[in-house]
Design a protein around this motif. Structure first.
Motif, PDB file in Angstrom:
ATOM      1  N   PRO A 116      -4.192  11.579   0.702  1.00  0.00           N
ATOM      2  CA  PRO A 116      -4.774  12.577   1.592  1.00  0.00           C
ATOM      3  C   PRO A 116      -4.545  13.998   1.054  1.00  0.00           C
ATOM      4  N   VAL A 117      -4.186  14.103  -0.227  1.00  0.00           N
ATOM      5  CA  VAL A 117      -3.763  15.378  -0.821  1.00  0.00           C
ATOM      6  C   VAL A 117      -4.962  16.294  -1.044  1.00  0.00           C
ATOM      7  N   ASN A 118      -4.799  17.556  -0.665  1.00  0.00           N
ATOM      8  CA  ASN A 118      -5.839  18.563  -0.874  1.00  0.00           C
ATOM      9  C   ASN A 118      -5.270  19.738  -1.658  1.00  0.00           C
ATOM     10  N   PRO A 119      -5.842  20.070  -2.818  1.00  0.00           N
ATOM     11  CA  PRO A 119      -5.385  21.239  -3.571  1.00  0.00           C
ATOM     12  C   PRO A 119      -6.021  22.515  -3.004  1.00  0.00           C
ATOM     13  N   ILE A 176       0.857  -1.182   0.000  1.00  0.00           N
ATOM     14  CA  ILE A 176       0.000   0.000   0.000  1.00  0.00           C
ATOM     15  C   ILE A 176       0.894   1.233   0.000  1.00  0.00           C
ATOM     16  N   ILE A 177       0.547   2.212  -0.813  1.00  0.00           N
ATOM     17  CA  ILE A 177       1.364   3.420  -0.939  1.00  0.00           C
ATOM     18  C   ILE A 177       0.528   4.626  -0.538  1.00  0.00           C
ATOM     19  N   VAL A 178       1.077   5.460   0.338  1.00  0.00           N
ATOM     20  CA  VAL A 178       0.440   6.714   0.723  1.00  0.00           C
ATOM     21  C   VAL A 178       1.190   7.855   0.055  1.00  0.00           C
ATOM     22  N   ILE A 179       0.478   8.693  -0.675  1.00  0.00           N
ATOM     23  CA  ILE A 179       1.112   9.849  -1.317  1.00  0.00           C
ATOM     24  C   ILE A 179       0.921  11.053  -0.405  1.00  0.00           C
ATOM     25  N   SER A 180       1.944  11.340   0.387  1.00  0.00           N
ATOM     26  CA  SER A 180       1.860  12.404   1.387  1.00  0.00           C
ATOM     27  C   SER A 180       2.763  13.564   0.980  1.00  0.00           C
ATOM     28  N   VAL A 181       2.390  14.225  -0.107  1.00  0.00           N
ATOM     29  CA  VAL A 181       3.169  15.360  -0.595  1.00  0.00           C
ATOM     30  C   VAL A 181       2.242  16.559  -0.796  1.00  0.00           C
ATOM     31  N   ASN A 182       2.827  17.731  -0.759  1.00  0.00           N
ATOM     32  CA  ASN A 182       2.067  18.941  -1.045  1.00  0.00           C
ATOM     33  C   ASN A 182       1.559  18.891  -2.477  1.00  0.00           C
ATOM     34  N   TYR A 183       0.355  19.366  -2.694  1.00  0.00           N
ATOM     35  CA  TYR A 183      -0.238  19.299  -4.029  1.00  0.00           C
ATOM     36  C   TYR A 183       0.653  19.941  -5.093  1.00  0.00           C
ATOM     37  N   ARG A 184       1.364  20.986  -4.732  1.00  0.00           N
ATOM     38  CA  ARG A 184       2.214  21.689  -5.709  1.00  0.00           C
ATOM     39  C   ARG A 184       3.297  20.775  -6.274  1.00  0.00           C
ATOM     40  N   HIS A 185       3.701  19.772  -5.497  1.00  0.00           N
ATOM     41  CA  HIS A 185       4.778  18.872  -5.924  1.00  0.00           C
ATOM     42  C   HIS A 185       4.252  17.518  -6.399  1.00  0.00           C
ATOM     43  N   LEU A 186       2.947  17.407  -6.522  1.00  0.00           N
ATOM     44  CA  LEU A 186       2.340  16.111  -6.817  1.00  0.00           C
ATOM     45  C   LEU A 186       2.783  15.560  -8.167  1.00  0.00           C
ATOM     46  N   GLU A 187       2.613  16.325  -9.220  1.00  0.00           N
ATOM     47  CA  GLU A 187       2.907  15.829 -10.561  1.00  0.00           C
ATOM     48  C   GLU A 187       4.384  15.507 -10.736  1.00  0.00           C
ATOM     49  N   SER A 188       5.261  16.391 -10.250  1.00  0.00           N
ATOM     50  CA  SER A 188       6.698  16.159 -10.420  1.00  0.00           C
ATOM     51  C   SER A 188       7.150  14.931  -9.623  1.00  0.00           C
TER      52      SER A 188
END
Length: 216
Positions: A98-101, A70-82
């Motif tokens: 849990p990312v919120n733009p 299982i993978i949790v993507i815990s990054v700021n939305y600004r850095h999501l795509e990169s």
């Protein structure tokens, strides 16, 4: 289960790691592996001092993806795509977001991408076989790492794969006193994500701290 946290050295990532590592193997991912290893060592020591054992290790973000179930993507939305574009190996894995733009002027506001939500944008970025589940979106980052703090909030969980959603709801309910609620398909993720700027504004304009939600 093996749970990899991309961006695991941030407040939410470290908080999740602290609270889940007693029952699961946690792989704290980071662009800087040394930082991830340091975070892991500090977490083990912290929990040991509380009489608890922790199962975790530091890794690169790519290693976290490779090792985890299982993978949790815990990054700021600004850095999501990169961040996502630099990684591979998401096929057939559960991916929790849990990312919120969120945008900010004199207040906080929901600022979704063209896809309609961060979760739907992540779905577009990842292989079709990846099972995207939105969860943990509306919990204050400051609450996660304070292990003396009881988390008694409600957590809305949405996703298109019923089995993946059920597994994530089980994880939610392992954390403190959180209660998971099935919020429907991934299409509803925009509603869940947009609650976060709402509660930030409530906190800001009413001199409150760490506002959360609870369903009765």
């Amino acid at each position: 289960m093996k749970i990899g946290i991309i961006g695991g050295t941030g407040d939410i990532g470290e908080g999740l790691a602290h609270r889940l590592s007693q029952n699961h193997q946690i792989i704290i991912g980071s662009r800087d592996k040394d930082k991830a290893c340091e975070s892991s060592e500090c977490m083990v020591q912290c929990l040991s001092e509380r009489g608890c054992s922790a199962h975790c290790c530091g890794a690169t973000n790519q290693e976290a993806v490779d090792i985890a179930d299982i993978i949790v993507i815990s990054v700021n939305y600004r850095h999501l795509e990169s961040t996502i574009s630099s990684l591979t190996g998401f096929e057939n894995k559960i991916v929790i977001t849990p990312v919120n733009p969120i945008g900010k002027s004199d207040h906080f506001y929901y600022n979704p991408p063209a896809e309609g939500s961060a979760a739907l944008a992540i779905k577009k970025m990842l292989p079709e076989s990846a099972k995207i589940v939105a969860a943990f979106n509306n919990i204050s980052a400051q609450k996660w790492k304070n292990l003396d703090e009881t988390l008694d909030y409600s957590v809305a969980v949405c996703g298109d794969d019923k089995d993946a959603k059920k597994i994530v709801m089980g994880l939610v309910e392992e954390v403190s006193e959180l209660t998971a609620f099935d919020a429907g398909p991934l299409e509803t993720s925009s509603i869940i994500e947009s609650i976060t700027p709402l509660i930030l504004n409530i906190a800001k304009f009413n001199n409150m701290k760490d506002v959360g939600i609870k369903f009765y």
